[in-house]
Enzyme design. Structure first.
Site: not given
Ligand code: 3HC
Ligand code: NAI
Length: 693
Positions: A66, A105, A108, A128
């Site tokens: 998400a 997400g 998912e 998450e």
């Molecule tokens: N939403 C918005 N921005 C995000 C994001 C997300 N889910 N994931 C990463 N970003 C942004 C980061 O803030 C960063 O922004 P910046 O360059 O402005 O600082 C940019 O994307 C790049 O991220 P990373 O520096 O972390 O890049 P990496 O290549 O090192 O890692 C990744 C990539 C493994 C995808 C890592 O970013 C990550 O783990 N992201 C989060 C994944 C996550 O937690 N997903 C679950 C979200 S909650 C959800 O999905 C709810 C659902 O169940 C309904």
């Protein structure tokens, strides 16, 4: 076929529709992505020429979740569930083509496709929990239907990424395809599904894996118990467990409704807000306003370390772990042998847990060259000094290094409190001098304070930060002051903790309050672990502090099985009557009235003093931003991530309240205690640290 919108495209390859997402950096499910996917699925599903749909992403990854930046704001339709329902109900097979990381997400969404193909380097997972959440788009209901309850619990509560091979074996991926051929291979896979009239496999309909877990509620309790220590204080793991349990106990749609309810509760709570804040803080900390990303860096091919003691050895291991050769210099042969022996022993311990093989150990040890001569460091690109904490010794070492080490190299010190500007006066190239303050044990602790001295050059800063990242550390750039950011704030807390000993509290009362707040241990247990005799000398001791008296009685901490606490053979701590007696005598001599100090007072005085010190650090521009201070305290001292760090915590309490309480404690805080003008100003303006962008 039409482009759907600027971030989602629909194209056709014969009878296969290709729905592609292009929303850098990680194809997060923003409003536009959701809307595009829904439109795309609907358009492709109603086109009679289309027999299957491939969902694929541009850029470095499949949808990584998400869009976290949209959390806490009103949701613009369509919601993710609507998109997923359209996919799952599509009349033709939908195939997810996965590369990079399919997370949260994003994964998912993939679980709502009828098939999943991936390159072997792809990973998937439901992280998450690390944001204080649970998978809120069916993940807790679909995952156990594929992998079973045990593996599902492990995945959702750890948030770990599962690699391609494991995902294939677990049934999360249907096929692995060669790297670099994802699009073509996914289309070929889709054609095969069509040609073979394979069914529209909907994960929601599967039940056999859940049936195996029905009537065994004890497995959930066993899981809770086994992980109690890891989950302590966190809400999200428990909520994830309950959601998976709902998958077992209820039909799919009812389970989904329970998942949603639990998700919303978490999303609205402080813990998730804190953990989401930390997610962004961890990424912001690397951004230095006056050191742009394109700042030139210095290639680091060989590292020199001076001192093979507690810190030197641990620091060196970090470099060996990533294959960088190290020259380590000691004053005497026996100290060198001892230091390298400890390093080897640490590595050998990792073979017991299976993390390293003996061959790995030998390979790492082969990267070490020991020497008794600083001259051996001439060719190093970076030298880190970790000798005794003494300014004169360090200046002497730096003066010699200046004459020996090649120009262009970085000269770093691991000092924990000395003035690095003064160390830099010993060299003719102060722009090369920087602090790299690792935390003990340096091979384990994630934090490095990168300390910018007056003349440190930008390439030296940029290189240090990049290197810390390469080592798998998190680095905060801080300025020079006694104790830098972490220890300075620690000292503010210790002052209050020590003052309360004089007023009637015992070390275990204070430690318990801090532990229950969520830190791994309180100040006195921490001192016992580090050793009470750091900086103490039997010759110069004067019985003038509690600590000195403890050392004089050979109560030097855990290593002597006695310090503030008494320790048994398993290092379990017990309150000590001897310590209590010593404290009571000191308190009586101080003349301070004795009283029972409430847990609330203990917390407020310890934590608000830390917050106040943090505010001073910001005023003095020792830290760039409040969130950097939080990163230091989370990663260097175990501040609970679900409370977001001391500065974030202050915002949740309210700065007015913090100031009012500090004023209320008044004289008790100590004669030198002063409330930070910045803290006062923010409180008066009704602002938060979070407003200081
Ligand atoms: N939403 C918005 N921005 C995000 C994001 C997300 N889910 N994931 C990463 N970003 C942004 C980061 O803030 C960063 O922004 P910046 O360059 O402005 O600082 C940019 O994307 C790049 O991220 P990373 O520096 O972390 O890049 P990496 O290549 O090192 O890692 C990744 C990539 C493994 C995808 C890592 O970013 C990550 O783990 N992201 C989060 C994944 C996550 O937690 N997903 C679950 C979200 S909650 C959800 O999905 C709810 C659902 O169940 C309904
Ligand atoms: P230590 O006493 O374990 O090791 C210091 C080593 O340096 C000794 O082995 C000594 O023989 C060697 N040494 C002394 N002078 C030398 C010289 N001129 N040339 C070569 N080797 C020399 O000390 P420790 O704990 O490793 O501390 C080192 C530095 O790291 C200090 O500045 C300390 O403040 C800092 N530090 C310590 C932390 C800790 O928890 N121990 C945490 C963070 C920083």
């Amino acid at each position: 076929m039409p482009a759907i919108n600027p971030v989602v495209d629909l194209a056709a390859d014969g009878e296969i529709a290709i729905l592609s997402v292009n929303y850098p950096p990680v194809n997060a499910l923003s409003h536009q992505v959701r809307a595009g996917l829904l439109d795309g699925i609907r358009t492709a599903s109603t086109d009679p020429a289309i027999k299957a749909i491939v969902l694929i992403c541009e850029g470095k990854t499949f949808i990584a979740g998400a869009d976290i930046t949209e959390f806490g704001k009103p949701m613009q339709p369509p919601g993710l569930v609507e998109v997923q329902d359209a996919m799952e109900a599509a009349p033709v097979p939908v195939i997810a083509a996965i590369h990079g990381t399919a997370l949260g997400g994003g994964f998912e969404v993939a679980l709502c496709c009828h098939y999943r193909v991936a390159v072997a380097s792809a990973k998937c997972g439901l992280p998450e929990v690390n944001l204080g959440l649970l998978p809120g788009a069916g993940g807790t209901q679909r995952l156990p239907r594929i992998v079973g309850v045990e593996q599902a619990l492990d995945m959702v509560t750890s948030g770990k990424h599962v690699d391609g091979k494991t995902a294939l074996a677990a049934g999360l991926f249907d096929e692995l395809v060669p790297e670099g051929t994802l699009r073509a291979s996914a289309i070929a896979f889709a054609r095969k599904v069509v040609a073979e009239h394979r069914p529209l496999k909907r994960v929601r309909d599967a039940d056999d894996k859940l049936a195996a877990a029905r009537g065994k509620p004890e497995m959930f309790d066993a899981f809770r118990k086994a992980n109690a220590k890891k989950f302590r204080g966190f809400l999200a793991p428990e909520y994830n467990i309950r959601a998976v349990q709902a998958a077992v106990d209820h039909p799919f749609d009812a389970g989904l409704a329970i998942e949603r309810k639990l998700f919303v509760e978490l999303m609205q709570g402080t813990q998730s807000a804190a953990q989401r804040y930390v997610f962004f803080a961890e990424r912001q900390v690397w951004k230095i306003p006056d050191v742009p990303d394109d700042t030139q860096t210095i290639p680091i091919k060989r590292v020199g370390i001076i001192g093979a003691g507690t810190m030197g050895g641990g620091i060196a291991m970090n470099f060996a772990n990533i294959g960088i050769p190290i020259t380590i210099v000691e004053a005497k042969q026996d100290a060198l042998d001892r230091g390298l022996g400890v390093v080897r022993k640490n590595y050998e311990r990792s073979t017991k847990s299976g993390r390293l093989t003996m061959a790995d150990v030998d390979q790492r040890m082969a990267l070490f060259t020991g020497s008794l001569e600083l001259e051996a460091l001439a060719d190093c690109d970076l030298v880190i000094e970790a000798v005794f904490e003494n300014l004169a010794i360090k200046q002497d070492v730096f003066g010699k290094l200046d004459r020996i080490v090649k120009q262009g190299a970085i000269l770093a010190t691991n000092t924990s409190a000395l003035d690095i500007d003064q160390i830099a006066t010993a060299v003719a190239r102060p722009e090369a001098v920087i602090g790299l303050h690792f935390f003990s044990p340096a091979n384990v602790m994630r934090l490095v304070e990168v300390v910018r001295a007056r003349h440190t050059s930008k390439p030296v800063i940029a290189t240090s930060l990049a290197l810390a990242k390469k080592l798998g550390k998190i680095a905060a750039l801080v300025g020079v002051c006694p104790g830098f950011v972490g220890n300075r704030i620690l000292y503010a807390r210790s002052q209050q903790a020590n003052a309360m000993l004089m007023e009637g509290a015992m070390p275990w009362d204070i430690d318990k309050a801090i532990y229950d707040f969520g830190l791994p241990m309180g100040p006195f247990a921490m001192s016992d672990l580090a050793g009470l005799d750091i900086g103490w000398s039997a010759e110069r001791t004067s019985s003038s502090t509690i600590r000195e008296v403890l050392c004089e009685r050979n109560r030097r901490g855990q290593k002597t099985a006695a310090g503030f606490y008494d320790y048994d053979e398993q290092r379990n701590a017990r309150p000590s009557p001897v310590t209590e007696q010593i404290i009571r005598e000191f308190a009586a001599r101080s003349g301070a009235p004795q009283r029972t100090i409430s847990e609330a007072e203990i917390l407020e005085r310890c934590l608000y003093a830390q917050i106040n010190e943090g505010a001073k650090i910001l005023e003095e521009k020792i830290a760039i931003r409040p969130s950097d201070i939080d990163i230091v305290w989370i990663n260097g001292y175990g501040w609970p991530v679900y409370r977001g760090g001391p500065m974030f915590y202050a915002d949740t309490v309210g700065l007015r309240e913090v100031v009012a309480k500090l004023e209320g404690y008044g004289a008790k805080l100590g004669k030198d205690f002063a409330i930070s003008p910045l803290l006062r100003q923010l409180a008066a303006d009704g602002k938060r640290f979070g407003d200081l962008k």
